[in-house]
Design a protein around this motif. Structure first.
Motif, mmCIF file in Angstrom:
data_model
loop_
_atom_site.group_PDB
_atom_site.id
_atom_site.type_symbol
_atom_site.label_atom_id
_atom_site.label_comp_id
_atom_site.label_asym_id
_atom_site.label_seq_id
_atom_site.Cartn_x
_atom_site.Cartn_y
_atom_site.Cartn_z
ATOM 1 N N HIS B 410 0.854 -1.203 0.000
ATOM 2 C CA HIS B 410 0.000 0.000 0.000
ATOM 3 C C HIS B 410 0.885 1.247 0.000
ATOM 4 O O HIS B 410 1.928 1.260 0.642
ATOM 5 N N CYS B 412 0.887 4.590 1.567
ATOM 6 C CA CYS B 412 0.183 5.346 2.622
ATOM 7 C C CYS B 412 0.768 6.735 2.827
ATOM 8 O O CYS B 412 0.470 7.395 3.833
ATOM 9 N N HIS B 419 -3.875 9.859 9.681
ATOM 10 C CA HIS B 419 -4.004 8.617 10.456
ATOM 11 C C HIS B 419 -4.486 8.866 11.886
ATOM 12 O O HIS B 419 -3.796 9.509 12.679
ATOM 13 N N PHE B 438 -0.797 -4.140 12.407
ATOM 14 C CA PHE B 438 -2.070 -3.566 11.959
ATOM 15 C C PHE B 438 -3.251 -4.437 12.385
ATOM 16 O O PHE B 438 -4.338 -3.953 12.699
ATOM 17 N N HIS B 450 -9.784 -1.052 7.307
ATOM 18 C CA HIS B 450 -9.413 -1.992 6.232
ATOM 19 C C HIS B 450 -9.960 -1.496 4.879
ATOM 20 O O HIS B 450 -9.299 -1.614 3.847
ATOM 21 N N LEU B 453 -7.678 1.195 3.810
ATOM 22 C CA LEU B 453 -6.394 0.593 3.398
ATOM 23 C C LEU B 453 -6.498 0.105 1.954
ATOM 24 O O LEU B 453 -5.603 0.331 1.127
ATOM 25 N N ARG B 457 -4.012 0.379 -2.294
ATOM 26 C CA ARG B 457 -3.263 -0.772 -2.842
ATOM 27 C C ARG B 457 -2.486 -0.392 -4.106
ATOM 28 O O ARG B 457 -3.028 0.288 -4.971
#
Ligand code: HEM
Ligand code: HEM
Ligand SMILES: [Fe+2]
Ligand SMILES: [Fe+2]
Ligand SMILES: [Fe+2]
Ligand SMILES: [Fe+2]
Lengths: 490, 490
Positions: B410, B412, B419, B438, B450, B453, B457
């Motif tokens: 991922h 991020c 976050h 995680f 999730h 998240l 990807r």
């Protein structure tokens, strides 16, 4: 070829606990430290801490946890007539029960006047909002940034709610979110309604389940540090003296201000806040997630200045909103929004509507799947015997009512009298393949008819390539036919 | 090995059309036959029919259809000043428009009295219910069996609604259900609101789309046969004379009875019934099926004696109910239920709750799937590049923010400031595998986390066996861990 390094769990946990920093960790000194269980949970005072390094702090926690792994801590011992007083956190009990009791007794002498009650209400709103908009959404969750005036207001009026300091409150609230519904959740809803409402404060907590959350960002804010260091004094003044002085100054009712705008105001705010931990984890719906106890309920919202949409909040904790829709009751969100409009707050955080809609949809899907499982969809193709054509003839000889549709054999004998299309048509199809007739040759049956048909499945014809969803096949075949007709017509 | 015989479509269609039977096919004789288009659609009278066998009847239909395949029937020709009158079905227009017009003019001389209006209302209810409980749910759909008294009542008072005979009405209604929203649907909603409301009656229908439905079960009932053969007389008497006589007898107001309890009563019932074909196919929701136009709406129900839940009705036509819930308006269902309680009706048909719930669920699933398609779920695993570990290191060197979780890479970097768990923890995970941390090692992230998240990807790690639903994996892993801990503890 070296493998990818995994995040070091212990190190990450110390980051998450904030014990990796040697930043100014201040714990309320003296009696303040003891307040609200800060003392008992961290067993350290500012002085002790100055000496200990963070590592020693961690070591102490470990030692305590080991100690109570073997020995039984009072919180794990049953209540007996000899040890009952050890179970109780007397300081909190005093603040949360004794003080209001005193207030009740005082009402014998101190009668409420409407001015004092009005003041009490104003104080109630100011302190209540300081907890929800300040302690909770500004400090604990960083869902927005507040300028100094707003932070000062929330720090002062928040203290008057007698719910401990921002630092202590924020720390235990972050634990509540990280360890929701587990032993490390300070107000663990699984331990019962009254425990999560008030029991956790009145009882001595079990050190085995002590946990820490990183609050270095809180401690970086001098307002938090000052409020925490002088909490006792600020609390006593703001909770009791200030309202009493205001009452005295305006309508010469010092003791009225003290009792109603002081004691009772704090009592009601405490109960309101406690409801967020009890009511909001017990009553209501779970539109966003059902793996944990938090729930949404308008009643909780009314009682807690809008903190009632708790299912949403636990799923999207850093969103400054608790209620999304305009008709849902969330005055705290409005207060935050107003302070941002007058330049006293900024960077109001929101989760994207996409993320929110995803959760709602996944929950609806779960409900649907549950309902689907309760209905009778007839046997799955995989569980059906496979017949050669010859076998079909064999069976059809002595078993009336067998009809092949879309490569699947159905026993429609009991449906004869119920068939909306009449008995004649069904009878003509017994022992035959009625796929074309059923799928539009005679009548394009509805989805309900296909569902009904599926409940009568008895076998699959070998090599027929039968599919589970016969209605889709009908729709596709009909669309195909219309398309061909249209082409021929051109 | 002979293949399974398929149902002969032509034969089955003739069964479905009822043309395979040489049963007494009576078509209203003379003017009656012409009425309501019976004449124009079947082009036969009882006398002619007696001579023709069913086969010839079919041949005639075929010939007509062939003829108008080449030649353009008036209904396919545009309206011109010279041919406009050929488009119109003058008989129906007279009955449905002219008669009410006469009624309006008559109001100049004939003033309404409250008694006559009361009588008109009673006649309105009696005739209206005869159409919905009799013509529609008893005869057209056979959703229950009626004893003689009830059948006589519905046959008489149904005629007074001037909507044609049971036989004619039932036949066109069965066509409407079998060929809904197609050219063969007598009141095809696709041809516009007014066409389906009243246009179809006032215009000459296109013979090319003539269709037949088996009504042999109707014709077997002598009440239907008699009412059909003497329809004109029965209609004139019950629609106009009977109410006029009643008004004369009770409150000496013959013409009041004629105009209000006669003309206007019929007008309002006709409009109510027409609404089932127009309103019910235009406004409202589709909880059971959305592949065709019928809809549910309480407004339609109020106007049509409870025939407002049309989406349910078209999906479950042989159910005697139109509304399922007690709070939904369906007086016709109540009338049928009452007649069954006093022994005048029996064998009330219902679709199983299972069949009904299946449709509701499938519709909800369709809505969910539509909403799901609109949301951003991030790239599917299949569309992601597959990286060896070495490639990951390569990329991670110049691209900050890459984190591996559950075998998926991922990016991020943009999430750092957003976050909720703070920047520190996320930073420590850059360039590493943070699966354990995680998924509970540090914090068991929520389903929302999730989902979030998944939108970041960028690649899949070769041979990692990564799955699409990482939240389920977390839940399973955590459950596994707790199970192991419990075992160890024993
Ligand atoms: C084999 C199992 C069958 C089942 C479970 C079944 C089910 C149904 C159902 C539920 C309806 C009501 C309308 C609808 O929901 O679409 C219906 C209507 C009808 N069916 Fe069937 N059917 C079967 C076989 C057949 C066959 C083999 C034929 C013709 C060869 C046929 C011809 C018709 C016709 C013409 C109607 C229309 C009746 C109307 O809507 O007025 N059915 N059927
Ligand atoms: C890599 C992408 C990540 C995403 C998208 C993400 C997302 C989130 C979200 C949405 C929350 C709010 C609470 C929740 O919904 O559960 C959260 C909280 C948290 N995250 Fe992450 N996270 C990520 C990585 C990490 C990592 C690698 C760690 C630890 C190593 C971590 C530790 C935490 C902690 C401790 C919290 C709890 C904060 C609280 O509830 O007060 N996160 N994260
Ligand atoms: Fe909570
Ligand atoms: Fe919170
Ligand atoms: Fe309809
Ligand atoms: Fe119908």
């Amino acid at each position: 070829m070296s493998s990818v390094e995994s995040v070091d769990i212990t190190m990450a946990n110390s980051v998450a606990a904030g014990t990796n920093k040697a930043t100014r960790r201040i714990v309320a000194s003296g009696i303040g430290g003891k307040l609200m269980g800060t003392k008992s949970m961290t067993q350290v005072t500012a002085e002790e801490l100055a000496r200990d390094s963070v590592a020693q702090l961690l070591a102490k926690d470990k030692a305590l946890q080991q100690k109570y792994k073997k020995e039984k801590h009072i919180s794990e011992q049953p209540w007996t007539s000899s040890n009952w007083y050890q179970h109780i956190n007397w300081l909190n009990t005093a603040l949360v029960l004794a003080v209001p009791l005193v207030g009740c007794i005082a009402t014998k002498w101190v009668k409420p006047t409407w001015q004092t009650l009005a003041l009490a209400f104003v104080m109630y709103v100011a302190s209540g909002a300081s907890i929800t908009a300040g302690y909770h959404r500004l400090w604990s969750h960083r869902s927005y940034r507040g300028r100094l005036p707003v932070r000062l207001f929330y720090a002062l009026f928040g203290a008057s709610a007698i719910e401990g300091s921002i630092k202590w409150w924020g720390h235990s609230h972050r634990l509540h979110h990280r360890y929701t519904d587990t032993d490390r959740d300070p107000y663990d809803a699984r331990k019962g309604f009254w425990y999560s409402h008030i029991g956790w404060m009145l009882l001595v907590p079990n050190p085995r389940f002590k946990a820490r959350a990183d609050i270095s960002d809180l401690v970086d804010d001098w307002v938090v540090r000052v409020q925490h260091r002088h909490y006792l004094a600020i609390m006593l003044f703001m909770a009791f003296i200030f309202p009493a002085l205001v009452a005295k100054y305006f309508f010469n009712d010092f003791w009225g201000g003290f009792v109603y705008a002081g004691i009772f105001k704090s009592f009601f705010i405490q109960q309101a806040t406690f409801c967020v931990n009890s009511l909001a984890h017990w009553i209501g719906v779970q539109p966003y997630d059902d793996t944990r106890t938090p729930r949404d309920h308008v009643l909780t919202a009314f009682v807690t200045f809008g903190e009632g949409y708790h299912n949403f909040h636990h799923e999207f904790p850093s969103d400054y909103r608790n209620a999304l829709k305009w008709y849902q009751y969330d005055p705290t969100k409005v207060i935050i929004w107003i302070t941002s409009k007058i330049g006293l707050a900024y960077n109001l955080k929101r989760f994207s509507q996409n993320a929110i809609d995803q959760c709602v949809l996944q929950q609806k899907q779960k409900q649907l799947d549950k309902q689907r499982a309760k209905l009778n969809w007839g046997p799955q193709l995989g569980d059906l015997p496979v017949w050669e054509k010859a076998e079909f003839f064999e069976h059809a000889k002595n078993q009336k009512g067998l009809v092949i549709i879309s490569g699947i054999v159905h026993d429609c004998s009991e449906f004869l009298t119920e068939h909306p299309g009449g008995q004649a048509l069904l009878k003509t199809s017994f022992g035959k393949d009625a796929t074309v007739a059923f799928n539009g040759g005679v009548y394009a049956h509805s989805n309900a008819a296909h569902n009904l048909l599926a409940t009568m499945r008895v076998a699959v014809i070998k090599g027929s390539g039968a599919g589970n969803n016969t209605y889709d096949q009908q729709i596709k075949a009909l669309a195909e036919k219309t398309r061909k007709l249209a082409e021929k017509a051109e």
